[in-house]
Every structure is written in C-alpha cells, then in structure tokens.
Design a protein around this motif. Structure first.
Motif, mmCIF file in Angstrom:
data_model
loop_
_atom_site.group_PDB
_atom_site.id
_atom_site.type_symbol
_atom_site.label_atom_id
_atom_site.label_comp_id
_atom_site.label_asym_id
_atom_site.label_seq_id
_atom_site.Cartn_x
_atom_site.Cartn_y
_atom_site.Cartn_z
ATOM 1 N N TRP B 31 10.690 -5.390 9.950
ATOM 2 C CA TRP B 31 10.054 -6.540 9.263
ATOM 3 C C TRP B 31 9.969 -7.576 10.246
ATOM 4 N N ILE B 86 6.416 -3.854 8.160
ATOM 5 C CA ILE B 86 6.031 -5.059 7.493
ATOM 6 C C ILE B 86 5.893 -6.305 8.578
ATOM 7 N N LEU B 110 0.013 0.925 -1.762
ATOM 8 C CA LEU B 110 1.169 1.082 -1.195
ATOM 9 C C LEU B 110 2.112 1.570 -2.381
ATOM 10 N N VAL B 314 1.557 -5.094 4.894
ATOM 11 C CA VAL B 314 2.073 -3.670 5.343
ATOM 12 C C VAL B 314 1.098 -3.120 6.259
ATOM 13 N N TYR B 323 6.374 4.045 4.128
ATOM 14 C CA TYR B 323 5.879 3.498 2.859
ATOM 15 C C TYR B 323 6.806 3.401 1.695
ATOM 16 N N VAL B 326 9.118 0.776 2.021
ATOM 17 C CA VAL B 326 8.487 -0.604 1.924
ATOM 18 C C VAL B 326 8.285 -0.761 0.497
#
Lengths: 282, 439, 293
Positions: B31, B86, B110, B314, B323, B326
């Motif tokens: 991130w 991210i 997503l 993303v 994914y 996330v």
C-alpha cells in the motif's frame, strides 16, 4: 607558514567570524527549533534563544521519532544512509581516479570520447531520466537492494573532472623520473600520484559522502521495505504537506542528528588538510 | 544400507514442510501512500489491525513521498512491472488515473470479482461521488477526505468588538469582520489556504456555479473551463482590493497560509477541515470553526462544498489472489467502527452512512458540534452537476496556472477579469493536451 | 588538453576507464536515451498509449512565450548564484588558509551547510523567510522593508538565489581551501622575500596556481545552478509568484514529475542539455586556455 605583518592578523579572523556566522545561521535556527515545543516554533516569529526541551526532544527523536515509518529505529535509518554514503563516496573516488588517470596519462584512440561520455553525465539531471533508470534497475532485479541504492548513483563525473584537473598540473619531470626508474604506469600511480592526490581525495570524500548521505528521490523510488529507508526519507516523512501536523521539534532534532555523521567525516578528513602534509617542493 | 532412500525421504519431508509453510505465508499487499507524521501512524495502525485479524494477507504500507512523488513512484513501478496493489492518489489525479485503463482496476469491479459484499448505497454520495462514474460505479475508495471550512480566532474577534460566538455567514459580513479585525491591530484580517481549491473550485460548488463544462469534467474529457464568470471575477477583484491594506493577505498556494493563522497574525482562515489537528494542538488562543460564507444574492447558494484529499486506487496487472486480499482489506476499511475512529481522531470525513450515523448516535457531535460542520457542509443538499466534484486532466497544472494568475492579481499587476480569462485560456490548452494523450 | 609525457601501454587505459564507462553506459546512457526518446512521443503517464509526434513537443515549447521568460530568469539566476557562491567562498578560503588558531573550527563550521539535505534545506529557508512566521522576515519588517516574496517577484528571485548559493559556498570553500593548501610554500616565501605584499602574492602566484581548481568550480557551479537548484525553488517559491522564479530546470521537473507531461518535459531537458553542453564547450575552449597547469 607565511610571514605576515603583525598589525592585521585579526583581519582574517574577523572575516571568518562574520562569514561563519552568516553561513551557519540557518543551522543555528534549526538547532534552536530542536529545543522548543511545536507551538513555540510556530508562534511567529520564533525566538532565537535555545529553549529548555533539548533532552526531551532528542530522546523522543531517537526513540520514537520515526515510529511514523513502520517503527524503524533511527539507528537503522542512519546505518542505511551510512552504507549508501560510504559505498557511493568510495566507489566514485575509485573509478574516477582510474578513469582520470587513463585519460590524462595515456594516449589512446577514443580518449577524448571517453572523457566527454563520462562528463556528459552532468548534463542530464537524475530527475529527468529517473523513470527509465528505475525500469532498468528493476529489470536487473536490484530494487530494494543496497546495490540498487548505490550503483546507479556512481555514474557521475565531478570527481573525474577534478582529478583530471589535478593530474594535468603534475610536472612532466615526475613521469620522466618514474620511467627512468623503470616503474610502470600502475607503480607510478600508486607510489606517486595517489599520495599527491590526498588532499583532493579528502575533499571529494567529504562532498561525495554528503551527496550519498542526502539522497532522497532515488532511495524513495528504489526501496519499498521500511528497513531499507534512509534517514533523509525518515525526516521528510515527518514533514506533513497539507493536512497532517508536523512535529517540527522532532523534525529539527532529527535533522541535527542526521548532520552529525557528515560533520564527523569533515572532522576526520581534516587531518589530510593539515599544512605541510603536501610536499611543498614538487 | 544405501543412503538414497533416506535422502529421498528427507527431501520429500522438507519439501512437504516448505510447501506447507508456503501455503501459510501471507500474501503481501503493498500500500503506497503519502501520509506523514501522525497520519502515517494511523495508516500503520490500520494495516496492523487488518493483519492481526487474519493470516492469509499482509498489508504493507510504504511511504513514497509527497502526493506527486507517490504518484510518480506508482507510474515508474507500473512501467517496470513492480507496481503495488494499492496506491494513494490525491483527488486532482483522479482524471489521470481514470484515463489509465489497464493500469488500474476499478473498485466496483474489484469487489465484484472477489465476490466481496459491496453496496454502493452504503457510502456517503457527497464523498464517493468524486471518485465514481456518473452512473454511480465506484472507481477508487475515498480514504482521507476533507472539505474547506472557516477557522476563526475568537480572541481576535473579541478584541475587534465582534461576538466570538457569531462567525460571519455571508461574504459581505465576512469582509466586514475582517476589516474590523484588521482595524483593531491584527497584521491581517483573513487569509486562505489552497487558493484555487477554496476560492474558485469550492467557491463555484458552494454557489452552484460551474468550474468547468460537462459537469466539471465528470461528463467527458472535452470539458472546458468556466470559472471566469462574473461572480468569480467580482470575488477575486474584491480580494485583490483587500490585499492592499492586508484585510486579505495572500499567504501561499497550498497550506503555507495556515501558519499565519496559528501564529495569531490572521484572524480568520478558509482552509481544509484537516487543519483541525494542527489548530487544536498549537493555537494559543480561543478559536472556532464555521461554515464557508456565501453571497446571499446568488440563487442556489449555499449548495455544498466539494472534497479534497486522496483516495485509494487499485493498480492493474496483479494476480487474482492479490485482488481478493485487497477487496477484503477494503471491506475492513469500510467498517463502521474503523471509520468512526478514523474520523474522530484524524478529522477525515467518514465515508459510510453507517459510520456517520454511529458517530451521531454516540453523541460525538453533541459534544463537539463544530466537528460536524464539514460533513453537513458537504452533504447538506443533494449535489448538482456543479457540485459533485471535479474531474479534469492535469488539474495539478491547472491549479498552478490559476495560482500564478491570482498572484499577479493580488500583486496589482492584472485585474481579476484579465487574470481569470488568461487562466481559463491557459487551462483549456492543458485540458486539450490531456484529451489528446488520453485518447 | 594533453600532457606531453605519457605512458604507452595499449590495453591498460581501457581497463582503467572501463569500470566508469560500464556504469555510465548502463545507468546513464541507456536511461538517458530512453528519456530523450520520450521527447518525440506523446504519451499518457503510464505509457499505455504512445504516439510518435516528431518535433511537435519542441515546437510547442519554443513557441511558448513563457519559455523565453524562463530563459531570461535562468540567465539571471545562474550568473548570480555562481558569483555569490564563488566569490565569498574564495575570500573565506584565503582567510582560512592564513589563520592558524581555530582553523579546524572555522573549516568545520563553514562546511556544515553542505551537510543539510536539499530536501530539508528548503524547509529551513521557509522558516527563516516566510512572511508570516519567519525570523528573518520579522527582522526585515522591523527595519521597514515590506517583505512579501509571495507577491513580489524580485524579492522571490533574490531569496532563491541566496538559498541556492548558500549551500554552494561550503562546496566551493572546501575545494578552494584544498587548492590553496597545495600551493607550494616555497614559492610564496620566495616572493615574500622578494618584497611582494600579500595582495600582490595573491594575484601573481596564488590565483594562477589556483586556476585549475577555479576552472573546475566554475564548470561545476554553473551546472549546479542550471540543474540542481530545482529542490530549493520547489520548496520555497514553487516557481512563483507568477513565474518570477521559474527557471528552465524547474519547468523540466515540474512538467515531468508534477504535470506528468513526459513528452514536454523530455523535450525541454533535451534543449537544456544542449544549452549546457554548448556553455561547457565554450568554457573548455576559451576559459581553459587561460588556466595555468
């Protein structure tokens, strides 16, 4: 030691004092800020006298000042900066010595092209080519490594230029004497050229060490793990741009701490500046 | 006895062990963010909270510099194939990110792909509208959103003979109060942070005037700038007049003017609601917060203000299992308890209705009524085409062009009309360039 | 420039120059070539769609009146920074060379500014000069100067010149001092015995012997003023107010990193690179002729 008329001996001191005071003023302000509380710092204008929070601020900076970047202790960040600074400084000096020596003391096809190729690296700043440089570094698998942090920074020409300048001033008699003695170029290099270059090497070491120590943009791009971060990134990560509140007292304290190793390097290198070390009769 | 069967067994065993360990090693989700200081602390805390409550994924926050530097890092990484999952991008980068199909994965997609429960209606439209398509599909998740409000120095008010509990509601009152504060001895009446955002972008939204055509760009990349209307010209010209005697004192393009308020120099400031933490910690005087003033003779004012700050995008090109992680993290981020805590501690606006309701129910706003001002200002009315937000390419550049022209106006070198017309012309060129490169 | 007496090995020089060439080729020329190639393309920041546009970017830049303005600002800026960074440094180095007591202290103190990271130095200057809370700003107002570099372009330019030169003074001081220390004492003593005063000794002996260092510093300082001052301007004035401090490299960096216009930024950096190469070539041709080796 030069002889000088005694009456004006204080003039150099006066000039130096004024110069030093002016030049050092911003650093003094940093130091003062590192001994105040944030509200004292922001109450315009800030006082110029040191405050009473020195110990408290520096302790905070050392222990949890950089908690903001995933809890890396200041020592770790300084260690990373130290590695980058040392590798860059030593690396640059070594390859520049060799290149400058080759370009000055030999005649070979492509000599000037080599020099200009090396010199050209000054003409296109890092920021402009940083995206492709990062891509190449990533392709070579060097992201998040000490190699990736340092090697791309060694491709620079200031040191080569400086050594070239210096080597051009060495008298031909020295070279002739060496040849007469049957010494080869490398022996001449080690026995004669290197010792004479000591002062320049010391000056360069200071400059290049600081250059490596203060790198910001490149380490920011090429490292992802917090354990590879350098101290300058650590300091910047505390300076809020916009919404967050900057702990200025800790920023200033950490800045002063971050200046200590370069200062130590300057002090250490001064032994090489001592008058008389350089052979006065060349 | 031949050692081979034993070796074979040992290697099989170690392989099994390492395979088992590999199964349980959490998938790393990077991130990349631009948060500093206490806010970075919060980011680390959020990541820790997610990581400790499950073992399949590990969110690793990485500080990558300022917003511009972080975006650049994301771009460089994408080009080199090392992009994070991210990326935090400031609101002015929304158009750039949106145009980068392939480099990003929209949030609604997503969540759908990962089969995570996701209800767009659960989010506050004033906050998420900025980061969604015109038909409500969320592209990025708002993270740290703020909106411009007024902070005022109650002590300066008292000294100027004004009632410290009655901040000005309209612009004429605002100018009046500023003049009185200046007359009572303060070096400056009022100032404004983020000059383009507060005095033109939000100004337009607050008065239901367009900043650009095509719903401020949300409707397409062929938008043209429109902030040089008569009201804006009049407003900027007034500021320029007031600059002469420092009733209004320009303090810089972004957050630099905030220092003038904290030091007590300026009696009022219009700037981000995120300034709250700083004021609370460092102001040595009594102070208050208030809604933005409006021109009472403008129909439709006050409308609502638009947000600033950043959102989480993303990035494309990652593996499906990344994914899923996330998506689960975004669900975690949208939790009521977390959003409530985030808002109360940092001042970021809550992004879900449930969180907002919970904060109200908790009595937080009853105890701190001023903290609700940004939220009410933003979501008080249903947004119109002029107030849903901005989506303009190279908005960073456009903001600087505006700042340059405004600086010339405040320095007395141009009239407001000349400046805004020039800014529009220059800005339109930038927009056309973006349009060309994005097609 | 070439020495008269050299060694005549055939392959040794290539071996010596090799390491630097390799690093330079991989980490400079290769990325630089790509970066320069960007100048003939128009692309989105992520590189997803690129389009060859020939010299379009160059035409756009050169026909922008803002670019010519930037050229003017850069000329003033670079000359001022170089002068302001070199002259005081030389003076201080000469003085530091003369004193015995406290020389180490002076040296350390005068080299210190170089140790502050540019990324942070900009913040310090804000602290000192910010019209609102700056210490120096306050002092200036006290003596009657209406200090507001946020609106006054000349003040802003003066400020960034000062900030950029400040750091370089340390750098130049260091090398001038190293150069001075290498001057043979015997020469100076001989001149002193001949009756030459300190000023005469300086002009006829020290300065010529210092000229290789001076040439090095002129080249490096000009390059510094052209290329490495982005950080200072970005943190102190952001190119403002109204482009008063927007030098060429600032536009390059701004357009590349902030505005994400890679084509325009690359084209500008190509032009800038050619400019500085020309400038440096001129220096090597004409100024180096006067250098005393």
């Amino acid at each position: 030691m030069e002889s000088r008329s005694g009456g004006f001996a204080w003039v150099p001191h006066l000039v130096l004092l004024i110069g030093a005071a002016l030049v050092v003023f911003p650093i003094y302000v940093t130091f003062v800020a590192s001994t105040l509380t944030p509200s004292e710092i922001l109450a315009g204008p800030m006082t110029l006298l040191p405050g009473s929070h020195l110990v408290e601020n520096y302790l905070a900076a050392l222990t949890h000042g950089t908690a903001f970047i995933s809890g890396q202790p200041v020592a770790r960040l300084m260690a990373n900066s130290l590695i980058v600074a040392l590798v860059v400084a030593i690396g640059k000096i070594v390859i520049s010595l060799l290149s400058a020596y080759a370009v000055v003391f030999f005649r070979f096809p492509g000599r000037m092209i080599c020099f200009w190729m090396i010199f050209l690296t000054l003409m296109l700043p890092v920021e402009v080519r940083i995206l492709p440089t990062y891509q190449i570094t990533a392709n070579l698998g060097m992201v998040d490594t000490y190699g990736g942090l340092t090697i791309p920074l060694i491709a620079s020409a200031t040191a080569t230029l400086l050594f070239r300048q210096f080597f051009l001033t060495l008298p031909d008699e020295l070279v002739e004497a060496a040849k007469l003695d049957g010494a080869g170029p490398m022996r001449f290099f080690v026995d004669t050229v290197l010792p004479l270059s000591a002062t320049n090497m010391a000056a360069l070491f200071v400059i290049l060490f600081v250059y490596g120590w203060n790198q910001f943009l490149w380490p920011l791009l090429v490292t992802n793990s917090a354990s590879m971060t350098t101290i300058v990134i650590g300091i910047k990560s505390m300076i809020g741009g916009g919404d967050s509140q900057t702990p200025w007292h800790i920023v200033m304290a950490t800045t002063i701490l971050a200046m200590l190793p370069p200062m130590a390097v300057v002090l250490l290198m001064q032994r090489w500046f001592v008058k008389g070390l350089v052979d006065s009769d060349k | 006895m031949s050692p081979r069967p034993l070796l074979l067994a040992l290697s099989a065993l170690s392989f099994a062990v390492s395979a088992a360990r590999a199964d349980t090693a959490p998938i790393e989700i990077q991130w990349w963010h631009a948060m500093t200081s206490a806010n970075a602390d919060k980011v680390a805390q959020i990541a820790d909270g997610f990581n400790t409550q499950q073992t399949a994924y590990k969110v690793v926050p990485v500080y990558k510099g300022s917003y511009a530097e972080t975006l650049n890092a994301g771009i460089a990484a994408f080009r080199a194939g090392t992009q994070p999952a991210i990326l935090q991008v400031f609101e002015v980068g929304t158009a750039t990110m949106m145009a980068a199909k392939g480099a990003i994965k929209p949030v609604y997609q997503l969540m759908a792909d990962a089969k995570e429960p996701f209800d767009p209606a659960a989010y506050l439209p004033a906050v998420t509208g900025y980061y969604s398509t015109t038909d409500g599909k969320m592209l990025s998740l708002p993270f740290n959103s703020s909106t411009p409000i007024v902070y005022y120095n109650k002590d300066a008010f008292t000294k100027a003979g004004l009632d410290p509990n009655k901040p000005p509601k309209t612009w004429p009152e605002f100018f009046d109060d500023a003049k009185k504060i200046r007359a009572s001895g303060s070096p400056c009446g009022f100032t404004a942070g983020w000059i383009s955002w507060t005095q033109l972008e939000s100004f337009g939204a607050w008065h239901n005037l367009p900043f650009a055509s095509k719903a401020n760009g949300l409707g397409g990349t062929d938008a043209e700038l429109a902030f040089n209307g008569p009201l804006q010209v009049k407003h900027i010209q007034t500021l320029a007049e007031l600059q002469k005697d420092k009733t209004f004192d320009y303090g810089g393009r972004t957050s630099e003017p905030e220092a003038k308020f904290i030091s007590g120099d300026c009696g009022m400031i219009q700037t981000s609601s995120g300034f709250y933490g700083n004021v609370k910690a460092n102001a040595k005087f009594a102070w208050g917060m208030a809604e933005l003033p409006y021109y009472p003779d403008v129909q439709g004012a006050p409308q609502n203000s638009i947000i600033g700050g950043a959102s989480l995008w993303v990035m494309g090109g990652k593996k499906p299992e990344d994914y899923v992680g996330v998506a689960k993290f975004f669900t975690y981020l949208s939790q009521t308890a977390l959003q409530k805590d985030l808002h109360e501690v940092t001042g970021y606006l809550p992004i879900t209705k449930a969180a907002y309701d919970a904060i109200k129910a908790d009595g937080f706003y009853a105890q701190n009524p001023e903290r609700e001002i940004p939220v009410l200002q933003m979501s008080g009315r249903a947004p119109t085409d002029n107030s849903r937000g901005l989506r303009l390419g190279n908005l960073v550049q456009i903001r600087d062009v505006i700042a340059e022209e405004l600086e010339a106006t405040f320095a007395g070198k141009e009239t407001a009309k000349e400046a805004l017309d020039k800014a529009k012309a220059r800005g339109d060129v930038i927009l056309r360039n973006f349009q060309k490169s994005a097609s | 420039m070439q020495r008269r007496v050299v060694f005549d090995n055939r392959w040794l020089p290539y071996l010596l120059v090799g390491p630097q060439l390799i690093v330079t080729l991989v980490f400079f020329f290769w990325p630089a070539a790509e970066a320069i190639y960007f100048s003939v393309e128009r692309q989105d920041p992520f590189g997803l769609s690129t389009e060859f546009v020939g010299l379009d970017n160059f035409v756009t830049i050169l026909s922008d009146p803002g670019y010519l303005h930037s050229l003017g600002v850069t000329a003033v800026f670079s000359t001022s920074v170089t002068l302001l960074a070199m002259v005081p440094a030389l003076l201080l180095a000469v003085m530091a060379d003369r004193v015995v007591r406290g020389s180490r202290l002076y040296q350390t103190v005068l080299i210190l500014p170089y140790a502050i990271a540019p990324a942070i130095a900009g913040v310090l200057w804000l602290f000192l000069f910010n019209p609102g809370v700056g210490v120096v700003a306050f002092a200036l107002r006290r003596i009657g100067i209406d200090w507001n570099y946020l609106l006054n372009g000349d003040q802003a330019l003066a400020l960034v010149i000062l900030a950029a030169a400040w750091k370089q003074i340390s750098y130049n001081f260091l090398f001038f001092l190293a150069g001075l220390q290498a001057v043979p004492k015997s020469l100076i003593e001989a001149a002193a015995i001949d009756g030459a005063g300190p000023v005469r000794r300086f002009w006829t002996i020290i300065l010529p012997l210092l000229s290789p260092t001076t040439f090095f510093l002129i080249v490096v300082n000009i390059v510094y003023a052209f290329f490495e001052t982005f950080g200072v301007i970005h943190s102190v004035t952001g190119g403002g107010p109204s482009k008063a401090t927007e030098i060429l490299v600032y536009k390059v960096y701004y357009d590349g990193v902030v505005a994400l216009d890679l084509g325009g930024s690359s084209a500008q950096s190509v032009i800038l690179m050619l400019l500085v190469i020309a400038l440096t070539a001129v220096q090597f041709k004409y100024v180096e002729a006067r250098v005393h080796y």
